[in-house]
Design an enzyme around this catalytic site. Structure first.
Site, PDB file in Angstrom:
ATOM      1  N   SER A   1       0.832  -1.201   0.000  1.00 45.44           N
ATOM      2  CA  SER A   1       0.000   0.000   0.000  1.00 45.44           C
ATOM      3  C   SER A   1       0.867   1.252   0.000  1.00 45.44           C
ATOM      4  O   SER A   1       1.812   1.372   0.785  1.00 45.44           O
ATOM      5  CB  SER A   1      -0.910   0.017   1.230  1.00 45.44           C
ATOM      6  OG  SER A   1      -1.762  -1.099   1.249  1.00 45.44           O
TER       7      SER A   1
ATOM      8  N   GLU B   1      -0.106  -3.178  13.312  1.00 42.62           N
ATOM      9  CA  GLU B   1      -0.952  -3.081  12.124  1.00 42.62           C
ATOM     10  C   GLU B   1      -2.367  -3.570  12.424  1.00 42.62           C
ATOM     11  O   GLU B   1      -3.352  -2.938  12.047  1.00 42.62           O
ATOM     12  CB  GLU B   1      -0.354  -3.885  10.977  1.00 42.62           C
ATOM     13  CG  GLU B   1      -1.202  -3.861   9.719  1.00 42.62           C
ATOM     14  CD  GLU B   1      -0.576  -4.616   8.565  1.00 42.62           C
ATOM     15  OE1 GLU B   1      -0.901  -4.292   7.408  1.00 42.62           O
ATOM     16  OE2 GLU B   1       0.234  -5.528   8.810  1.00 42.62           O
TER      17      GLU B   1
ATOM     18  N   GLU C   1      -8.428 -16.078   7.771  1.00 37.99           N
ATOM     19  CA  GLU C   1      -8.079 -17.471   8.042  1.00 37.99           C
ATOM     20  C   GLU C   1      -6.857 -17.564   8.949  1.00 37.99           C
ATOM     21  O   GLU C   1      -6.826 -18.361   9.909  1.00 37.99           O
ATOM     22  CB  GLU C   1      -7.816 -18.219   6.722  1.00 37.99           C
ATOM     23  CG  GLU C   1      -9.045 -18.428   5.850  1.00 37.99           C
ATOM     24  CD  GLU C   1      -9.442 -17.190   5.055  1.00 37.99           C
ATOM     25  OE1 GLU C   1     -10.500 -17.218   4.418  1.00 37.99           O
ATOM     26  OE2 GLU C   1      -8.688 -16.197   5.077  1.00 37.99           O
TER      27      GLU C   1
END
Length: 392
Positions: free
Chosen positions: A147, A230, A361
């Site tokens: 990003s 994060e 997941e």
């Protein structure tokens, strides 16, 4: 430093009086904010903080925002919420001071060079190599899903420095200058039509050893510090009741009385309850972080928040009816909050929420193994040298 919320608010008011947010450039305003220690209150004095409890940050930010200033995190999204904490914990003070102030002002943006085409969820399997050459490291490899790399000056980089030990033990953590020779950034177009993600190619890029954070071979431990920040940052985007994605849904609901049905009302109520539970989990994570206790709340907040945002914007698009299928342009440079099809754009953007910052997941595996103490997945490559791990 002993300080309370009233004193923090008073400091903040002094800054916005001397640097009116609507009259001075953002870098100048945020530089003053940093210099008095209001950027990260829990950081050391002189590094944008006051050694104060993290829970007081809201008192400062509220004054800034009400005066017309930006939410500080939006000035440098990756740098502020993800990278800054790692810099404070691992960089020498002189380097931390060099990096943190322009990070806080937005003059130097940051990104994160972790994921690779063959190492996303299995981050420890990454192949980007860093080879020592005197006082420098020579780096070769490719990163992806980065990003803001196209706008950034600096990046935190995880690279393999020893292929002859198991994958988690042969990694080292660096800060890379994206203006250095050998760095190529190529934007990747997203579902929304925008290009915020990038792939980054590193060809014989030289990084000073002084820009290594943590010991050689201990990069995995440093990266876990970054990833924890994060997850907390991604889950920490809702700070007040009824704001964030659920706030968007409430606003749309209020503007569309003809779309109200008992079923839709019940669905919105259930979404609101989930949003409130997620907000309170974030508050728990903040309290723990302020005391230096990092539990599973950050991972839970990220997991719940990313899936909740998808459900909320699915509700919004359905509430729009046929209008929900409209989209003004896939080539648009508009921000996520701009244009006549804002809800549609946020719906498309939300699809990435359960991938970025750790897939849902993987987070479920982490919580299952480390919190619920369930049997771990079988890991056949855990104790063998990375060089000997089969790769496609």
């Amino acid at each position: 430093m002993s300080i309370d919320a009233e004193e923090v608010a008073a400091l903040a008011r002094d800054v916005v009086r001397s640097h009116p947010p609507r009259a001075v450039p953002v870098p100048q305003l945020m530089g003053a904010w940093y210099d008095v220690g209001l950027t990260w209150l829990h950081f050391p004095v002189g590094l944008g903080g006051l050694d104060a409890p993290r829970t007081l940050q809201r008192a400062a930010n509220r004054v800034l925002i009400e005066a017309g200033g930006p939410e500080p995190r939006t000035v440098n999204t990756v740098g502020y919420g993800i990278v800054a904490g790692t810099i404070v914990r691992y960089a020498p003070r002189e380097l931390a001071a060099r990096w943190l102030r322009p990070l806080a002002t937005g003059e130097e943006l940051w990104c994160q060079l972790f994921s690779e085409p063959g190492a996303g969820s299995d981050l420890a399997g990454l192949a980007t190599r860093a080879v020592r050459d005197g006082d420098e490291w020579v780096v070769n490899g490719q990163k992806v899903w980065t990003s803001l790399a196209h706008l950034s000056r600096w990046a935190v980089l995880l690279a393999r420095t020893d292929p002859d030990v198991p994958k988690h033990k042969g990694l080292t953590y660096f800060v890379a200058d994206l203006h250095a020779p050998g760095v190529r950034v190529r934007p990747l177009r997203q579902l929304t039509g925008r290009a915020q993600f990038n792939e980054v190619f590193l060809d014989d890029v030289r990084i000073p050893d002084a820009h290594r954070l943590g010991d050689v071979g201990r990069g995995w431990q440093v990266s876990m510090s970054t990833l924890s920040d994060e997850r907390l940052s991604l889950g920490d985007r809702v700070t007040a009741r009824g704001t964030g994605p659920i706030g968007d849904a409430l606003a749309l609901w209020a503007s569309r009385p003809r779309a109200h049905t008992p079923v839709a009302r019940e669905r919105l109520a259930r979404l609101w309850l989930r949003a409130e539970a997620q907000r309170l989990t974030v508050e728990r994570a903040k309290v723990g972080a302020a005391k230096g206790v990092f539990g599973p709340e950050a991972a839970i907040a990220k997991l719940v928040g990313s899936e909740l945002s998808q459900h909320v914007y699915e509700f919004c698009v359905e509430l729009l009816g046929p209008e929900g299928a409209l989209y003004e342009s896939y080539d648009s440079d508009l921000g996520d909050d701009e244009g006549p099809t804002t809800y549609q754009r946020k719906y498309l953007r939300s699809r990435a929420a359960t991938i970025e910052g750790g897939t849902s997941e993987i987070l479920r595996n982490v919580l299952g193994e480390r919190v619920l103490k369930l049997p771990p997945d079988t890991r056949t490559d855990k104790d063998i040298p990375w060089r000997d791990v089969p790769r496609s």
